[in-house]
Design a protein around this motif. Structure first.
Motif, PDB file in Angstrom:
ATOM      1  N   ALA A  43       0.834  -1.204   0.000  1.00 21.96           N
ATOM      2  CA  ALA A  43       0.000   0.000   0.000  1.00 21.96           C
ATOM      3  C   ALA A  43       0.870   1.256   0.000  1.00 21.96           C
ATOM      4  O   ALA A  43       0.553   2.253  -0.675  1.00 21.96           O
ATOM      5  N   TYR A  44       1.981   1.209   0.735  1.00 26.14           N
ATOM      6  CA  TYR A  44       2.892   2.361   0.783  1.00 26.14           C
ATOM      7  C   TYR A  44       3.485   2.648  -0.592  1.00 26.14           C
ATOM      8  O   TYR A  44       3.505   3.802  -1.041  1.00 26.14           O
ATOM      9  N   PHE A  45       3.943   1.628  -1.272  1.00 24.44           N
ATOM     10  CA  PHE A  45       4.541   1.854  -2.587  1.00 24.44           C
ATOM     11  C   PHE A  45       3.494   2.234  -3.631  1.00 24.44           C
ATOM     12  O   PHE A  45       3.808   2.947  -4.595  1.00 24.44           O
ATOM     13  N   LEU A  46       2.261   1.777  -3.453  1.00 21.21           N
ATOM     14  CA  LEU A  46       1.191   2.209  -4.359  1.00 21.21           C
ATOM     15  C   LEU A  46       1.005   3.718  -4.310  1.00 21.21           C
ATOM     16  O   LEU A  46       0.615   4.339  -5.310  1.00 21.21           O
ATOM     17  N   SER A  47       1.288   4.310  -3.154  1.00 17.51           N
ATOM     18  CA  SER A  47       1.107   5.757  -3.006  1.00 17.51           C
ATOM     19  C   SER A  47       2.069   6.551  -3.893  1.00 17.51           C
ATOM     20  O   SER A  47       1.868   7.749  -4.111  1.00 17.51           O
ATOM     21  N   TYR A  48       3.107   5.906  -4.408  1.00 13.92           N
ATOM     22  CA  TYR A  48       4.062   6.591  -5.286  1.00 13.92           C
ATOM     23  C   TYR A  48       3.625   6.570  -6.749  1.00 13.92           C
ATOM     24  O   TYR A  48       4.273   7.214  -7.596  1.00 13.92           O
TER      25      TYR A  48
END
Length: 804
Positions: A43-48
């Motif tokens: 989910a964190y990397f999706l935010s990029y």
């Protein structure tokens, strides 16, 4: 430390806590705690995605060893983000799958999840590091973690063998890659990938361009199981199926792909880069597909299919690198399409191969075997597993409407384009590109058919199993179903990935190519009635014919030989390495101190002698020599006489006394030459040595006359004489160099700064305590460890323990 650094290090931090979690959660599977981390990271990397889709990059630097140009710089662009999403997304699915696959009561789950998390963190470090040295550290951590996971069932000989082979081959490639990185640093002066790309033209004009390229490609090829280094991957199938689904289909084997893609802006556009990657990729594609047909084990077939598919992606990156050769936008777009295909197929392969490994694990888990000769008729018994497998195999075989069909059609297009190249002296050799691709695709279709029909159709042979076979629990099916669903979704709606994932990733590979060359891509199931479609129909026709005629050719001896013949070279090479090392060890480790001194002295003579000869370092300057008093000649004669007496003395006490005289004379020389500290140190050491030796040796029996061969004596005389000559030459040359007007001695630095920086007037003491403080601390540490060891031995003896 930024959030990016925390994301990279989080798996390592959780791995430290796993043993504690395992101890205090007896009733809950440890995987449930682990699952939370990759899910959050995904989910964190999706935010990029909004950043990379807009062409932005995110950089965060943490200082590490700035004096050597080594900093922990995390870099996120479209390419690194794609891999980070694969690592964390499929990682979460694999952890969920392993919760139901690994029995809590029978397996050492704390070990498994520590290794898995260590691998996840290492892979994130590889794909998010901008510094080559940091990347290398994480690279080798992936090899270590992979070997630990392969040997997880260490009671099996095959697991240990597979782990050892994986470690030896990938670490060999890693060392070669590190050497290539160092060569690049020698030219560019930086380890930063961004900085190296900026100096790509400077590097291309350097003599180390080709050696650095080959060394780096060795690292990439060994990690991504390219021919002939692919032999470690089939033996890695001894690992639990979650490991195979994660490491050996979606992540670790893609590390070499990532490295080639990341360094394409540095080496791309060169004919050597194009030919090496394209040829190795096509050979791997072809060889892997043919060898997969001979396998009888489900995971064995999938292993060689992985090798083949990795070769396909690698060949596309080789062809796509030609885009960097051109300045014309149309030509750039023509060859950049190969990189688009490589990225798209990389995603597709992660989905269908991950699901296939998981279904193979389900079949093994439920039936107790992976041998296709014992399987059959599982269609109705394992209906969900059958459905997911059918989707994955159809995608891998290149059948519509699945994602593998689209990327296979695009692959044929790029191979046909390569055949018409008018650069890099391609010429008629270009015809081999589509021919090899087409033949390999036929065998790909064939092994997919073997997997499907031999496993799920035909008569169910209940007599081959000791228990009733049933479908896997729902928890074990969730992950493969999700991956199988993505195969269908990406096949029917491929453009949902185009602008968000594929275009930014391609831009990361071809940095100097304008985004306009690739941003207009349109992925579609239907490409019209063209050559590629005819090639696909030919693949289906010839592949089906080979499968229908299988009973005719499966009796051939080559089909019965499952084991890759290249394994023989590895085994013989390893045996030869072991036997030769044992022979060298037997020659060196004689147990005689004299032999050890001969080896060490000979090495010193050769190393220093070669260095002096190669660098022409011999100097002799007598212009500044002072007048030598007559008594110094007398002391020197006494010193020489005492030294020459030592080999001929047979009485131990006399020997010790004469040796002591030599040491005391040396102290006298130090005193005369105004080195009181050295003289005092020499006196103390010599006194202690003489006293201790006399106390010890007086209890030994009389010396016996040793019979020594004349040849041995001559060798001893020769070696000792040469050591004396070498040391003398070094001393004279060092003195002569110090008198050279063009040479600035380091001693002047200490003369100028001893008092100012060290606060002392005794230069020797300040050097030891301040300028070389770390060295002195380590020496003191060594003495402290030895002292503790002596104390423990004495206490052990006084307590009446075993005499060690």
């Amino acid at each position: 430390m930024s959030s990016l650094h925390v994301a990279i290090m989080a798996p390592f931090l959780l791995a430290i806590l796993i043993p504690v979690v395992y101890l205090y959660t007896k009733k809950i599977h440890t995987g449930w705690f682990v699952l939370l981390l990759p899910s959050l990271l995904f989910a964190y990397f999706l935010s990029y995605l909004p950043n990379t889709s807009g062409g932005d990059t995110i950089t965060s630097t943490m200082s590490w060893v700035p004096s050597l140009g080594i900093n922990f710089t995390a870099y996120v662009d479209g390419l690194s983000l794609l891999f980070a999403l694969l690592i964390t997304g499929i990682g979460a699915l694999v952890v969920l799958y392993s919760i139901f696959y690994l029995d809590k009561g029978k397996e050492r789950l704390h070990n498994f999840y520590v290794y898995l998390l260590m691998f996840m963190g290492a892979m994130l470090g590889v794909v998010l590091s901008d510094n080559l040295i940091v990347l290398y550290i994480f690279w080798e951590l992936t090899s270590l973690a992979s070997s630990l996971l392969i040997s997880y069932w260490f009671h099996r000989k095959g697991s240990i063998y597979g782990a050892q082979k994986s470690m030896l081959i990938t670490v060999f490639g890693g060392f070669a890659m590190l050497a290539g990185f160092c060569l690049i640093y020698g030219v560019t002066g930086t380890f930063s990938i961004r900085g190296i790309i900026d100096q790509a033209e400077v590097l291309a004009g350097s003599a180390i361009f080709l050696p650095a390229m080959i060394l780096i490609l060795l690292g990439a090829f060994t990690k991504s199981a390219q021919f002939p280094f692919h032999i470690w991957l089939p033996d890695a199938m001894e690992a639990p199926t979650p490991v195979s689904a994660y490491l050996h289909s979606a992540t670790m084997v893609k590390a070499g792909i990532y490295l080639v893609a990341r360094l394409t802006p540095v080496f791309g556009g060169a004919s050597e880069w194009f030919w090496i990657i394209s040829i190795v990729g096509l050979v791997t594609l072809f060889y892997g597909s043919i060898t997969a047909v001979r396998q009888k084990d489900l995971k064995g077939i999938l292993a060689y299919s992985t090798i083949s598919q990795l070769g396909l992606i690698m060949s596309l990156l080789g062809v796509g690198s030609a885009a960097l050769y051109f300045g014309d936008a149309d030509q750039q777009a023509l060859y950049a399409a190969a990189v688009v295909t490589a990225i798209f197929h990389l995603i597709n392969h992660a989905t269908f191969k991950g699901s296939l490994f998981m279904t193979a694990g389900i079949i093994d888990h439920e039936t107790g075997t992976r041998d296709i000769r014992q399987l059959g008729g599982l269609m109705t018994i394992l209906p969900i597993t059958f459905t997911v497998s059918a989707v994955g195999l159809a995608a891998m075989a290149g059948l519509p409407p699945f994602n593998g069909f689209i990327s296979k059609e695009m692959f044929f297009t790029e191979m046909l384009t390569a055949a018409e190249m008018d650069i890099f002296s391609v010429g008629t050799w270009g015809l081999l590109f589509p021919v090899v691709a087409w033949v390999a695709s036929i065998f790909t279709f064939l092994y997919c058919s073997i997997l499907f029909f031999k496993t799920f159709t035909g008569r169910f042979k209940s007599e081959n199993f000791s228990h009733k076979i049933h479908e896997a629990p729902i928890g074990m099916l969730i992950s493969p179903v999700i991956l199988g669903s993505l195969v269908v979704v990406f096949g029917l709606f491929p453009n949902i990935l185009s602008q968000s994932i594929i275009v930014p990733a391609v831009s990361g590979v071809l940095e100097v190519v304008p985004v306009s060359a690739v941003e207009g891509i349109n992925l579609t199931l239907w490409h019209g009635l063209n050559t590629e479609l005819m090639m696909s129909l030919g693949v289906i026709a010839f592949g089906s014919l080979l499968f229908l005629r299988m009973k005719k050719w499966e009796t051939l001896e080559i089909y019965k030989r499952e084991r890759d013949p290249l394994h023989w070279f590895y085994d013989r090479g390893l045996d030869g390495l072991i036997s030769s090392s044992q022979a060298i060890t037997r020659a060196q480790m004689t147990g005689r101190l004299r032999d050890y001194f001969v080896y060490m002295s000979a090495f010193l003579i050769l190393l220093v002698g070669f260095t002096f000869w190669y660098s022409n370092a011999w100097l002799l300057d007598t212009s500044n020599l002072a007048e030598v008093p007559i008594f110094m000649y007398m002391l020197t004669l006494v010193f020489i006489a005492a030294t020459l007496m030592i080999p001929f003395i047979r009485n131990r006490m006399t020997l010790i006394i004469v040796a002591g005289i030599v040491g005391y004379l040396m102290a006298l020389f130090f005193a005369i030459l105004r080195a009181p500290d050295l003289a005092l140190t020499q006196l103390l050491i010599e006194t202690v040595t003489v006293v201790l030796l006399m106390l010890a040796f007086r209890h030994l029996p009389e010396m016996t006359k040793e019979v020594t061969k004349a040849s041995t004596k001559m060798i001893n005389v020769l070696i000792s004489s040469l050591v004396g000559v070498v040391v003398t030459v070094v001393a004279i040359s060092a003195y002569s160099l110090g008198t050279n007007a063009n040479f600035t001695s380091i001693s002047q630095f200490f003369i100028d700064n001893t008092y100012e920086l060290g606060g002392g007037t005794n230069m020797v003491n300040v050097i030891l305590v301040d300028f070389r403080s770390l060295d002195t601390i380590l020496e003191v540490l060594v003495l402290a460890v030895v002292s503790l060891a002596v104390i423990m031995l004495v206490k052990h003896r006084f307590k009446g323990g075993e005499d060690v």
